[in-house]
Design an enzyme around this catalytic site. Structure first.
Site, PDB file in Angstrom:
ATOM      1  N   GLY A  15     108.555  98.576 124.321  1.00  0.00           N
ATOM      2  CA  GLY A  15     109.579  97.710 124.886  1.00  0.00           C
ATOM      3  C   GLY A  15     109.964  98.101 126.288  1.00  0.00           C
ATOM      4  O   GLY A  15     110.051  97.254 127.189  1.00  0.00           O
ATOM      5  N   CYS A  42     105.037 103.997 118.769  1.00  0.00           N
ATOM      6  CA  CYS A  42     103.907 103.204 118.289  1.00  0.00           C
ATOM      7  C   CYS A  42     102.566 103.813 118.689  1.00  0.00           C
ATOM      8  O   CYS A  42     101.679 103.977 117.866  1.00  0.00           O
ATOM      9  CB  CYS A  42     104.013 101.779 118.814  1.00  0.00           C
ATOM     10  N   CYS A  47     102.279 103.525 114.895  1.00  0.00           N
ATOM     11  CA  CYS A  47     101.325 102.487 114.482  1.00  0.00           C
ATOM     12  C   CYS A  47      99.865 102.837 114.748  1.00  0.00           C
ATOM     13  O   CYS A  47      99.008 102.706 113.866  1.00  0.00           O
ATOM     14  CB  CYS A  47     101.637 101.173 115.204  1.00  0.00           C
ATOM     15  N   LYS A  50      98.504 106.084 112.947  1.00  0.00           N
ATOM     16  CA  LYS A  50      98.569 105.794 111.505  1.00  0.00           C
ATOM     17  C   LYS A  50      97.442 104.858 111.093  1.00  0.00           C
ATOM     18  O   LYS A  50      96.760 105.094 110.088  1.00  0.00           O
ATOM     19  CB  LYS A  50      99.920 105.166 111.182  1.00  0.00           C
ATOM     20  N   TYR A 178     107.894 101.675 103.696  1.00  0.00           N
ATOM     21  CA  TYR A 178     106.501 101.401 104.062  1.00  0.00           C
ATOM     22  C   TYR A 178     105.821 102.615 104.690  1.00  0.00           C
ATOM     23  O   TYR A 178     104.630 102.836 104.484  1.00  0.00           O
ATOM     24  CB  TYR A 178     106.400 100.168 104.962  1.00  0.00           C
ATOM     25  N   ILE A 179     106.561 103.441 105.435  1.00  0.00           N
ATOM     26  CA  ILE A 179     105.943 104.623 106.050  1.00  0.00           C
ATOM     27  C   ILE A 179     105.488 105.601 104.972  1.00  0.00           C
ATOM     28  O   ILE A 179     104.363 106.117 105.002  1.00  0.00           O
ATOM     29  CB  ILE A 179     106.904 105.294 107.040  1.00  0.00           C
ATOM     30  N   GLU A 182     102.486 104.090 103.063  1.00  0.00           N
ATOM     31  CA  GLU A 182     101.274 104.089 103.877  1.00  0.00           C
ATOM     32  C   GLU A 182     100.649 105.477 103.923  1.00  0.00           C
ATOM     33  O   GLU A 182      99.433 105.641 103.760  1.00  0.00           O
ATOM     34  CB  GLU A 182     101.593 103.605 105.289  1.00  0.00           C
ATOM     35  N   ARG A 199     113.680 108.104  95.054  1.00  0.00           N
ATOM     36  CA  ARG A 199     114.877 108.183  94.211  1.00  0.00           C
ATOM     37  C   ARG A 199     115.269 106.838  93.611  1.00  0.00           C
ATOM     38  O   ARG A 199     116.015 106.783  92.642  1.00  0.00           O
ATOM     39  CB  ARG A 199     116.043 108.734  95.018  1.00  0.00           C
ATOM     40  N   ARG A 205     111.659  98.798  98.855  1.00  0.00           N
ATOM     41  CA  ARG A 205     112.910  98.050  98.709  1.00  0.00           C
ATOM     42  C   ARG A 205     113.049  97.036  99.849  1.00  0.00           C
ATOM     43  O   ARG A 205     112.760  97.323 100.994  1.00  0.00           O
ATOM     44  CB  ARG A 205     114.098  99.025  98.735  1.00  0.00           C
ATOM     45  N   ASP A 303     113.872  99.449 118.729  1.00  0.00           N
ATOM     46  CA  ASP A 303     114.430 100.090 117.538  1.00  0.00           C
ATOM     47  C   ASP A 303     115.785 100.735 117.769  1.00  0.00           C
ATOM     48  O   ASP A 303     116.531 100.958 116.821  1.00  0.00           O
ATOM     49  CB  ASP A 303     113.458 101.164 117.027  1.00  0.00           C
ATOM     50  N   HIS A 435      84.912  78.551 101.647  1.00  0.00           N
ATOM     51  CA  HIS A 435      84.335  79.118 100.423  1.00  0.00           C
ATOM     52  C   HIS A 435      83.007  79.815 100.720  1.00  0.00           C
ATOM     53  O   HIS A 435      82.229  79.328 101.546  1.00  0.00           O
ATOM     54  CB  HIS A 435      84.121  77.998  99.403  1.00  0.00           C
ATOM     55  N   GLU A 440      90.805  81.391 100.500  1.00  0.00           N
ATOM     56  CA  GLU A 440      90.813  79.979 100.143  1.00  0.00           C
ATOM     57  C   GLU A 440      91.893  79.672  99.102  1.00  0.00           C
ATOM     58  O   GLU A 440      92.354  78.529  98.986  1.00  0.00           O
ATOM     59  CB  GLU A 440      89.444  79.538  99.645  1.00  0.00           C
TER      60      GLU A 440
END
Length: 452
Positions: A15, A42, A47, A50, A178-179, A182, A199, A205, A303, A435, A440
């Site tokens: 940013g 990042c 990002c 990772k 997610y961290i 991952e 926990r 979540r 952030d 297909h 699809e």
């Protein structure tokens, strides 16, 4: 009043660099201070490294599947040292590009810490004070380890994980976001004994419940020792390893304990409060719809504002800031219908509402297709994929989409265009299927599986 700069940016992440670069390219005098490395979270510790580790961790499974497809595969041993060496070089290359692009646009870069001293002043670590008509805070977020348990200083965070010198034999990951998920997939894929504590009752979540459950089951099936309803009570150093005592009495000994229990806005010691800038929970910078703080000359993006903590969002906020302040075109960053991917294994792509959010808001229809894709069925792999659409029963607009499948991140990016444009279920139905593909199914789900 004459200022040293038209804009002074604190923070060299995605940013901050974008705002500095496009403002300087417009002919304004711009400076940027970054105390660590250009590229921010990042590029340097988020990002990019990772995702490269996700790629590396997937090859063992790919080679095993290749053998089942008839290839004579001689699986070698993963060289953690070789990968780390190449990763370091790649991050240095990217850091150089960030620096070169900013300087090429005319940005003056200070490779040191800067703190806010007033509405129009910042002080650098060398003691010099710079004035600016506008100040932009773009310092991002930082992981933290709660100090509520004994031995908390022994844990590492996502800032440290890329600097592990040698491949561990075992690791405990604490967290269910997610961290955490991952990295559980990454280390498990590299053949490392991977234990995960969370926990809460279920991982991820805030995401779609059906999707959360499916990812949890898949992670366990792939070998992650996932334990929900469990937290750390105590850590203790034992030789070169760490002894872990859990709140439910469970004990284990691992090489590393990685805490991925959340991130906080990186505002500590920046001098913002002394300058009169209003801070919120966890130290986030409070801003309006145009990223402006209560001090008219000070703005914040990314952030550090704790709005939507994603790299592309920080970049969009930076562009909106530039349009508003330097182009005379008041622009609000759009935080609605943001497609995103969670690089768990299997991968999860999502946009819009979860089923739970939508059914509490209006009448909905839910369309799902869960199946073994052709590639898995051929070799007897039981792992399934999921395609899910949440549809408004009245307007027929698609309110949300959820995909759990290889390449889900790629698919949700394209699908996000249609949903952002307001596509209806009938628009999906009218689109011809490609297909044979997994994707699809997005246009082949004809009857809802449930209504709410």
């Amino acid at each position: 009043m004459a200022f040293d700069y038209d804009l002074f940016v604190i923070g060299g992440g995605s940013g901050g660099v974008r705002a500095a670069r496009i403002t300087a390219a417009d002919g304004h005098k711009v400076a940027l201070a970054e105390e660590f490395r250009m590229g921010g979270t990042c590029v340097i510790r988020g990002c990019v490294p990772k995702k490269l580790m996700v790629f590396a961790s997937g090859y063992a499974r790919s080679m095993a599947e290749a053998k089942q497809y008839g290839w004579d595969v001689r699986v070698g041993k993963f060289s953690y040292a070789d990968f780390q060496s190449k990763l370091k070089k790649e991050l240095e290359r990217l850091e150089g590009i960030y620096t070169k692009n900013a300087e090429g646009a005319g940005v003056e870069i200070f490779h040191q810490r800067a703190v806010v001293k007033g509405p129009h002043e910042v002080e650098l670590a060398d003691g010099s004070v710079k004035s600016a008509k506008h100040i932009l805070v773009a310092t991002g977020g930082t992981p933290f380890v709660p100090d509520t348990f004994e031995g908390h200083e022994l844990a590492i965070t996502s800032n440290d994980v890329f600097d592990i010198k040698k491949q561990p034999k075992s690791i405990l990951i604490v967290g269910g976001g997610y961290i955490a998920c991952e990295f559980a997939g990454i280390f498990n894929g590299l053949g490392i004994e991977t234990i995960q504590y969370y926990r809460g009752a279920q991982i991820l979540r805030g995401f779609d419940d059906e999707s959360r459950g499916m990812i949890s089951e898949a992670m366990i099936a792939r070998g992650v020792s996932l334990h929900v309803g469990r937290d750390v009570e105590r850590l203790e150093k034992r030789d070169d390893q760490i002894f872990v005592k859990a709140t439910d009495g469970h004990e284990c000994v691992v090489d590393h304990v990685l805490y991925a229990t959340g991130r906080k806005p990186n505002t500590k010691g920046l001098g913002l409060e002394d300058a009169g800038v209003k801070l919120g929970r966890w130290g986030k910078v409070e801003v309006d719809e145009y990223s402006q703080t209560n001090i008219p000359s000070i703005y914040a993006v990314g952030d550090v504002t704790d709005r939507v903590n994603l790299t592309p969002v920080a970049i969009r906020e930076a562009v909106a800031f530039h349009e508003t302040v330097f182009k005379g075109n008041p622009t609000k960053p759009d935080h609605t219908l943001i497609p995103t991917a969670v690089f768990t294994q299997p991968e999860y792509g999502t946009i819009g509402m979860t089923e739970e959010q939508a059914r509490d808001d209006r009448p909905i229809q839910v369309y799902t297709a869960a199946f073994r894709p052709m590639q898995n069925a051929f070799i007897g792999n039981d792992e399934r994929v999921l395609f899910k659409l949440i549809v408004c029963a009245e307007s027929r607009k698609v309110l949300g989409a959820h995909i759990i499948a290889p390449g889900a991140g790629e698919m949700i990016q394209v699908l996000g265009v249609a949903i952002k444009m307001g596509a209806t279920k009938e628009d999906f139905d009218a689109t011809m299927a490609v297909h044979p593909t997994m994707a699809e199914e997005i246009v082949l789900m004809k009857e809802p599986v449930r209504k709410a």
